[in-house]
Design an enzyme around this catalytic site. Structure first.
Site, PDB file in Angstrom:
ATOM      1  N   GLY A  46      -0.887  -3.168  -5.531  1.00 45.46           N
ATOM      2  CA  GLY A  46       0.028  -3.878  -4.655  1.00 45.46           C
ATOM      3  C   GLY A  46      -0.333  -3.655  -3.204  1.00 45.46           C
ATOM      4  N   GLN A  51       0.609  -3.177   5.894  1.00 41.17           N
ATOM      5  CA  GLN A  51      -0.657  -2.478   5.626  1.00 41.17           C
ATOM      6  C   GLN A  51      -1.865  -3.228   6.170  1.00 41.17           C
ATOM      7  OE1 GLN A  51       0.331  -1.815   1.218  1.00 41.17           O
ATOM      8  NE2 GLN A  51      -0.934  -0.058   1.731  1.00 41.17           N
ATOM      9  N   CYS A  88      -1.822   5.403  -2.457  1.00 42.43           N
ATOM     10  CA  CYS A  88      -1.614   4.269  -1.562  1.00 42.43           C
ATOM     11  C   CYS A  88      -2.916   3.972  -0.832  1.00 42.43           C
ATOM     12  CB  CYS A  88      -0.509   4.621  -0.567  1.00 42.43           C
ATOM     13  SG  CYS A  88      -0.163   3.329   0.627  1.00 42.43           S
ATOM     14  N   LEU A  89      -3.251   2.698  -0.721  1.00 42.78           N
ATOM     15  CA  LEU A  89      -4.474   2.319  -0.009  1.00 42.78           C
ATOM     16  C   LEU A  89      -4.422   2.740   1.458  1.00 42.78           C
ATOM     17  CD1 LEU A  89      -5.056  -1.253  -1.536  1.00 42.78           C
ATOM     18  CD2 LEU A  89      -6.348   0.835  -2.024  1.00 42.78           C
ATOM     19  N   HIS A 130       7.516   0.982  -4.297  1.00 43.71           N
ATOM     20  CA  HIS A 130       6.478   1.440  -3.358  1.00 43.71           C
ATOM     21  C   HIS A 130       6.207   0.376  -2.292  1.00 43.71           C
ATOM     22  CE1 HIS A 130       2.516   3.648  -2.596  1.00 43.71           C
ATOM     23  NE2 HIS A 130       2.370   2.518  -1.939  1.00 43.71           N
ATOM     24  N   GLU A 131       6.055  -0.882  -2.732  1.00 48.34           N
ATOM     25  CA  GLU A 131       5.740  -1.950  -1.769  1.00 48.34           C
ATOM     26  C   GLU A 131       6.930  -2.237  -0.857  1.00 48.34           C
ATOM     27  OE1 GLU A 131       2.746  -2.446  -1.366  1.00 48.34           O
ATOM     28  OE2 GLU A 131       2.176  -1.589  -3.289  1.00 48.34           O
ATOM     29  N   HIS A 134       7.210   0.112   1.969  1.00 52.51           N
ATOM     30  CA  HIS A 134       6.313  -0.188   3.095  1.00 52.51           C
ATOM     31  C   HIS A 134       6.996  -1.117   4.111  1.00 52.51           C
ATOM     32  CE1 HIS A 134       2.432   1.638   2.273  1.00 52.51           C
ATOM     33  NE2 HIS A 134       2.382   1.150   1.040  1.00 52.51           N
TER      34      HIS A 134
HETATM   35 CO    CO Z   1       1.116   1.777  -0.426  1.00 53.17          CO
END
Ligand code: CO
Length: 158
Positions: A46, A51, A88-89, A130-131, A134
């Protein structure tokens, strides 16, 4: 479609609250398409717009060949509990363990501006939380314990 660079830990934008999308337009489509390219390029699960440096309430999740595009998403119900390893990226090289609801129900707009409901259990529920975090400037690190170096093979990354 194009790749966008992913903002990483320490970048202020990851800590800001994203704004609602008022109007869905060509820019929104381009953003969604680029986010998917970027997500696939990084083998992620995701990605949220902040991000990639865009402070709007937009997130995508791709799981089991289903793509969920969420514009102005809101959790309308949640229940149960699960404990899961997340990464997480935007936080390269780290993972941690978190409590998340086992089930969540979200309302969001799709790219046509049509409201739909998405229900997720287990991994999908955690990915949604999680998304959406953000979009409020929250990173998994804020909720996690046992934060450690990521041995990439065993962790789902979003
Ligand atoms: Co993330």
């Amino acid at each position: 479609m194009a790749l966008r660079s992913i903002r990483t830990y320490g970048d202020e934008i990851l800590r800001k609250k994203a704004k609602d999308v008022k109007k869905i337009n060509e820019g929104t489509f381009k953003l969604l398409d680029d986010m998917l390219d970027t997500l696939r390029d990084r083998n992620g699960l995701g990605l949220a717009a902040p991000q990639v440096g865009v402070l709007r309430r937009i997130a995508i999740i791709e799981m089991e060949e289903n793509l969920y595009e969420m514009i102005n998403p809101k959790i309308v119900s949640e229940y149960g509990e699960q404990r899961r390893n997340e990464a997480c990226l935007s936080v390269p090289g780290k993972c941690g363990d978190l409590e998340r609801p086992a089930h969540v129900k979200v309302e969001a707009l799709d790219r046509n501006g049509v409201m739909y409901t998405l229900e997720g259990d287990d991994l999908l529920a955690a990915a949604i939380c999680h998304e959406l975090d953000h979009l409020d400037g929250v990173l998994f690190l804020d909720r996690a314990d046992n934060i450690r170096d990521n041995d990439a093979a065993t962790v789902e990354t979003d």
